[in-house]
Each structure stands twice: as structure tokens, then as C-alpha cells.
Scaffold this motif. Sequence first.
Motif, PDB file in Angstrom:
ATOM      1  N   UNK A  69       0.642   4.082   9.511  1.00  0.00           N
ATOM      2  CA  UNK A  69       0.091   5.968   8.827  1.00  0.00           C
ATOM      3  C   UNK A  69       0.759   5.857   7.080  1.00  0.00           C
ATOM      4  N   UNK A  70       1.107   4.574   6.897  1.00  0.00           N
ATOM      5  CA  UNK A  70       0.489   4.469   5.518  1.00  0.00           C
ATOM      6  C   UNK A  70       1.573   2.864   5.196  1.00  0.00           C
ATOM      7  N   UNK A  71       1.901   2.519   4.057  1.00  0.00           N
ATOM      8  CA  UNK A  71       2.225   1.202   3.534  1.00  0.00           C
ATOM      9  C   UNK A  71       3.820   1.697   2.323  1.00  0.00           C
ATOM     10  N   UNK A  72       4.787   0.293   2.866  1.00  0.00           N
ATOM     11  CA  UNK A  72       5.719   0.382   1.480  1.00  0.00           C
ATOM     12  C   UNK A  72       5.960  -1.358   1.013  1.00  0.00           C
ATOM     13  N   UNK A  73       5.479  -1.288  -0.175  1.00  0.00           N
ATOM     14  CA  UNK A  73       4.955  -2.300  -1.183  1.00  0.00           C
ATOM     15  C   UNK A  73       5.986  -2.770  -2.108  1.00  0.00           C
ATOM     16  N   UNK A  74       5.303  -3.364  -2.717  1.00  0.00           N
ATOM     17  CA  UNK A  74       6.525  -3.253  -4.369  1.00  0.00           C
ATOM     18  C   UNK A  74       5.132  -4.950  -4.920  1.00  0.00           C
ATOM     19  N   UNK A  75       5.854  -5.492  -5.839  1.00  0.00           N
ATOM     20  CA  UNK A  75       5.229  -6.441  -6.214  1.00  0.00           C
ATOM     21  C   UNK A  75       4.761  -6.140  -7.682  1.00  0.00           C
ATOM     22  N   UNK A  94      -4.160   8.671   0.085  1.00  0.00           N
ATOM     23  CA  UNK A  94      -5.199   7.485  -0.092  1.00  0.00           C
ATOM     24  C   UNK A  94      -6.167   7.065   0.686  1.00  0.00           C
ATOM     25  N   UNK A  95      -6.863   7.712   1.148  1.00  0.00           N
ATOM     26  CA  UNK A  95      -7.432   8.057   2.143  1.00  0.00           C
ATOM     27  C   UNK A  95      -7.132   8.436   4.008  1.00  0.00           C
ATOM     28  N   UNK A  96      -6.243   9.436   3.713  1.00  0.00           N
ATOM     29  CA  UNK A  96      -5.473   9.620   4.810  1.00  0.00           C
ATOM     30  C   UNK A  96      -3.472   9.091   5.374  1.00  0.00           C
ATOM     31  N   UNK A  97      -3.888   7.773   4.090  1.00  0.00           N
ATOM     32  CA  UNK A  97      -2.455   7.197   4.977  1.00  0.00           C
ATOM     33  C   UNK A  97      -1.791   7.234   3.235  1.00  0.00           C
ATOM     34  N   UNK A  98      -0.391   7.329   3.939  1.00  0.00           N
ATOM     35  CA  UNK A  98       1.122   7.027   2.644  1.00  0.00           C
ATOM     36  C   UNK A  98       0.874   5.745   1.809  1.00  0.00           C
ATOM     37  N   UNK A  99       0.850   6.354   0.908  1.00  0.00           N
ATOM     38  CA  UNK A  99       0.899   4.396  -0.275  1.00  0.00           C
ATOM     39  C   UNK A  99       2.000   4.832  -1.228  1.00  0.00           C
ATOM     40  N   UNK A 100       3.427   3.814  -1.074  1.00  0.00           N
ATOM     41  CA  UNK A 100       4.601   3.979  -1.281  1.00  0.00           C
ATOM     42  C   UNK A 100       5.205   2.280  -2.106  1.00  0.00           C
ATOM     43  N   UNK A 101       5.056   2.632  -3.429  1.00  0.00           N
ATOM     44  CA  UNK A 101       5.417   1.521  -4.133  1.00  0.00           C
ATOM     45  C   UNK A 101       7.087   1.370  -4.829  1.00  0.00           C
ATOM     46  N   UNK A 102       8.292   0.795  -4.390  1.00  0.00           N
ATOM     47  CA  UNK A 102       9.139   0.409  -4.510  1.00  0.00           C
ATOM     48  C   UNK A 102       9.385   0.830  -6.352  1.00  0.00           C
ATOM     49  N   UNK A 103       8.496  -0.304  -6.756  1.00  0.00           N
ATOM     50  CA  UNK A 103       9.230   0.206  -7.972  1.00  0.00           C
ATOM     51  C   UNK A 103       9.888  -1.399  -8.673  1.00  0.00           C
TER      52      UNK A 103
END
Length: 274
Positions: free
Chosen positions: A201-207, A216-225
Amino acid sequence: MSDDSDAKQVRSIFISDLHLGTRGAQADLVLEFLRDYDAPTIYLVGDIIDGWRLKSGWYFPQSHNDVVQKLLRKVRKGSKLIYVTGNHDDFLRDYTGLQFGGITLVDDIVHETADGKRMLVIHGDLFDLVVRNAKWLALLGDWAYTIALVLNHGINKVRRVLRLPHWSLSAWAKHKVKNAVNYIGEFEQCLADEARRHKADGVICGHIHHAAQREIGGLTYINTGDWVESCTAVVEHDDGRFEIVRWPQHRQKGEKLAPVMARPTPAPSLVEAA
């Protein structure tokens, strides 16, 4: 579970890009955050220890070791620690799948939220074309970034004398360059597409050192910073709601920043043992 009885309890913590082993790492602020927040599951979303920098010269002061020890103490008290490898700590990718004493090493993993959503947790460097196709250029960029952080320190000393607000040279440079090639937008879209391939349903990332939470397009995008400039992490509350925590703005009321004391640099074997 917690080794800090007055810590704020959340369901999950996601933190990335500490870059321990570099002079730009805000280790004391990381330690503050880990004292103020606790969870049964903690995700380290890559670039926790900066192997690239340590290869060129050993730098691991006591404050950096304190962060490692704090995380290990949380594990001993019952928290589950999931270490998602990144490009700066890619030396750990040889041990993917290894589990020891409450710590699990993975390249990516799917996290299920309290309200039943599936979130792909991944560092994100595999979707950075610069890192994938030209590692030498990424290393050059890392060197330039370090120089920018050093210059930034001097610039802000002058700005404080002139009573001007804090300004980040490195953040400005990244913003200008990445906007020119639509880098951030393309990175976010690639990560959202990867989540879709995992039927998540979404993504949690960093980088990319750019904290964000959006659809984004029905999905949850989360970046931890990151914990070099922005000092941000993501927490999941008991109802499944995600929140970006910006430090020290989210410091608990009444808590004061402890003075930083000079400490001796530990021997490499101490960190390796940890």
C-alpha cells in the motif's frame, strides 16, 4: 520493553541516514530522540554506519558509539531491531537474512501497520541511477557533500553574527541540482512503483535526505529524511497513523539539550564488537 520509563511510546520507529562515522552526523540529537521515543519495533532504514567514510579514515567518537549502545540496550529490553541495509553500509549486505539477538539484517521488508496496510521498507539507493550505474560519481558527490557541510558551518557562524537565520548550503545545492533533473520526483515515483510491484500500500525509504509524506498514484510515499541536516524520523502511532518527527522541534516539553562533553575516541574494536 523500554529502557526509558518516561519515553513516548509508539508502535514503530523508522530512522535512517545517521551516517555514524562522519563528522556531519548529529549523534547527540539522535541520542536525544532515542531517549524520548521508544517502540516494540525499530527500523533502521539504511546508511546508519557510513562505511564509505570509515574506509578513508577512522572517525567514530564516543557520541557515535553511544548511539550504537543505545540501540543495543533497546534490543536487550525487548525491542525488535530491523536493519535495512543502504549504500553507505553496503558491507552488511553480505549478511542479509542474518538474525541475532533480536536484530535482523534485510535488504527490504514489508511492514504491516496497525490498521492492516502493507508498507515496503527499503533504503532506496537501488533506484538511484547515479549509485547504480556510476559509483565513482556517487563517491565524488559524497566528498563534495562533506565539503559543503564544512563550509556551511563557517557560513552560519557569520550569519549568526549578522543575526541572520540558519541557512544550509548543502541543502540549497541539492535542491537546485535535483530540481534541474527532476531527481526527487523521479526517485519518489520509482519507489512508489516498486511498492506496487510488491503489492504493498506504500513505501518507507531514506537515501535522499529529504523527509516527505505524500500520496503518489494511490500509494503512500514516506521518506524518513536524515540525521546530518534535517534530523527527522518517522513514527507509527497505535492507530496506524504515520508522523514525521522533526528534532529538536518535537523534543518533549521541559526537556533541555544536555551540554556536549568532550569524549575520547573509542578503539575500533569496541564498535566492531557492538
